[in-house]
Design a protein around this motif. Structure first.
Motif, PDB file in Angstrom:
ATOM      1  N   MET A   1      50.360  35.707  38.139  1.00  0.00           N
ATOM      2  CA  MET A   1      49.353  36.996  38.325  1.00  0.00           C
ATOM      3  C   MET A   1      48.942  36.611  39.710  1.00  0.00           C
ATOM      4  O   MET A   1      48.472  35.595  40.144  1.00  0.00           O
ATOM      5  CB  MET A   1      48.332  36.815  37.236  1.00  0.00           C
ATOM      6  CG  MET A   1      47.196  37.868  37.561  1.00  0.00           C
ATOM      7  SD  MET A   1      46.093  38.007  36.419  1.00  0.00           S
ATOM      8  CE  MET A   1      46.421  39.271  35.468  1.00  0.00           C
ATOM      9  N   LEU A   2      48.786  37.689  40.508  1.00  0.00           N
ATOM     10  CA  LEU A   2      48.490  37.942  41.854  1.00  0.00           C
ATOM     11  C   LEU A   2      46.766  37.734  41.744  1.00  0.00           C
ATOM     12  O   LEU A   2      45.942  38.423  40.942  1.00  0.00           O
ATOM     13  CB  LEU A   2      48.658  39.063  42.532  1.00  0.00           C
ATOM     14  CG  LEU A   2      48.352  39.066  44.136  1.00  0.00           C
ATOM     15  CD1 LEU A   2      49.197  38.252  44.715  1.00  0.00           C
ATOM     16  CD2 LEU A   2      48.942  40.548  44.529  1.00  0.00           C
ATOM     17  N   THR A   3      46.186  36.691  42.442  1.00  0.00           N
ATOM     18  CA  THR A   3      44.641  36.661  42.445  1.00  0.00           C
ATOM     19  C   THR A   3      44.125  36.861  44.149  1.00  0.00           C
ATOM     20  O   THR A   3      44.703  36.958  45.034  1.00  0.00           O
ATOM     21  CB  THR A   3      44.319  35.087  42.068  1.00  0.00           C
ATOM     22  OG1 THR A   3      44.739  34.332  43.040  1.00  0.00           O
ATOM     23  CG2 THR A   3      44.740  34.804  40.804  1.00  0.00           C
ATOM     24  N   GLU A   4      42.918  37.055  44.035  1.00  0.00           N
ATOM     25  CA  GLU A   4      42.161  37.209  45.161  1.00  0.00           C
ATOM     26  C   GLU A   4      42.313  36.117  46.236  1.00  0.00           C
ATOM     27  O   GLU A   4      42.475  36.312  47.374  1.00  0.00           O
ATOM     28  CB  GLU A   4      40.538  37.499  45.113  1.00  0.00           C
ATOM     29  CG  GLU A   4      39.813  37.713  46.510  1.00  0.00           C
ATOM     30  CD  GLU A   4      38.498  37.842  46.123  1.00  0.00           C
ATOM     31  OE1 GLU A   4      37.568  37.858  46.954  1.00  0.00           O
ATOM     32  OE2 GLU A   4      37.739  38.173  45.031  1.00  0.00           O
ATOM     33  N   SER A   5      42.401  34.762  45.574  1.00  0.00           N
ATOM     34  CA  SER A   5      42.752  33.629  46.321  1.00  0.00           C
ATOM     35  C   SER A   5      44.228  33.622  47.233  1.00  0.00           C
ATOM     36  O   SER A   5      44.252  33.530  48.331  1.00  0.00           O
ATOM     37  CB  SER A   5      42.777  32.338  45.592  1.00  0.00           C
ATOM     38  OG  SER A   5      43.074  31.337  46.352  1.00  0.00           O
ATOM     39  N   ASP A   6      45.057  34.206  46.339  1.00  0.00           N
ATOM     40  CA  ASP A   6      46.523  34.609  46.953  1.00  0.00           C
ATOM     41  C   ASP A   6      46.529  35.443  47.959  1.00  0.00           C
ATOM     42  O   ASP A   6      47.112  35.068  49.368  1.00  0.00           O
ATOM     43  CB  ASP A   6      47.554  35.084  45.923  1.00  0.00           C
ATOM     44  CG  ASP A   6      47.765  34.101  44.725  1.00  0.00           C
ATOM     45  OD1 ASP A   6      47.423  32.761  44.893  1.00  0.00           O
ATOM     46  OD2 ASP A   6      47.863  34.637  43.861  1.00  0.00           O
TER      47      ASP A   6
END
Length: 123
Positions: A1-6
């Motif tokens: 899952m793509l995160t803001e951190s990524d």
């Protein structure tokens, strides 16, 4: 899952058109929103990674159109390289205005502002 951190990690490859530092450590990125793209090609097909629409709000350091275009293109192109991103929308904010106080400690180090007694410290 793509995160803001990524997303922020990827945006560290995008540099301000004038200052020699990435846009994250300069404090230009104001917000990142990740929304699932349910209409992306391959959506709901087993084995195909889900795609996302990314909204990035940025306060630029410069006011000219050429700098704005360069900054928007860098962000869009960098995030297009992520497998789970289908589309990126970049919003350039007029306010709040960017100031050197937005620079992170890592950004101050990159710019040589920490530990140099000949430069004014930005805190």
């Amino acid at each position: 899952m793509l995160t803001e951190s990524d997303i922020l990690q990827a945006l560290r490859d995008c540099y301000d058109p004038v200052l020699p530092c990435n846009i994250v450590d300069l404090g230009l990125v104001r917000s990142v929103t990740i929304t699932p793209d349910r209409e992306a090609p391959g959506a709901n097909i087993p084995g195909v990674p889900p795609k996302n629409i990314i909204e990035v709000s940025v306060t630029p350091t410069q006011t000219d159109e050429a700098s704005h275009a360069q900054l928007s293109a860098q962000i869009s192109n960098r995030l297009a390289g992520l497998e789970t991103v289908s589309r990126t929308n970049v919003t350039l904010l007029d306010s709040p205005h960017w100031t050197p106080l937005n620079i992170t400690p890592a950004g101050r180090k990159i710019l040589g502002l920490d530990g140099n007694p000949n430069l004014v410290q930005i805190r």
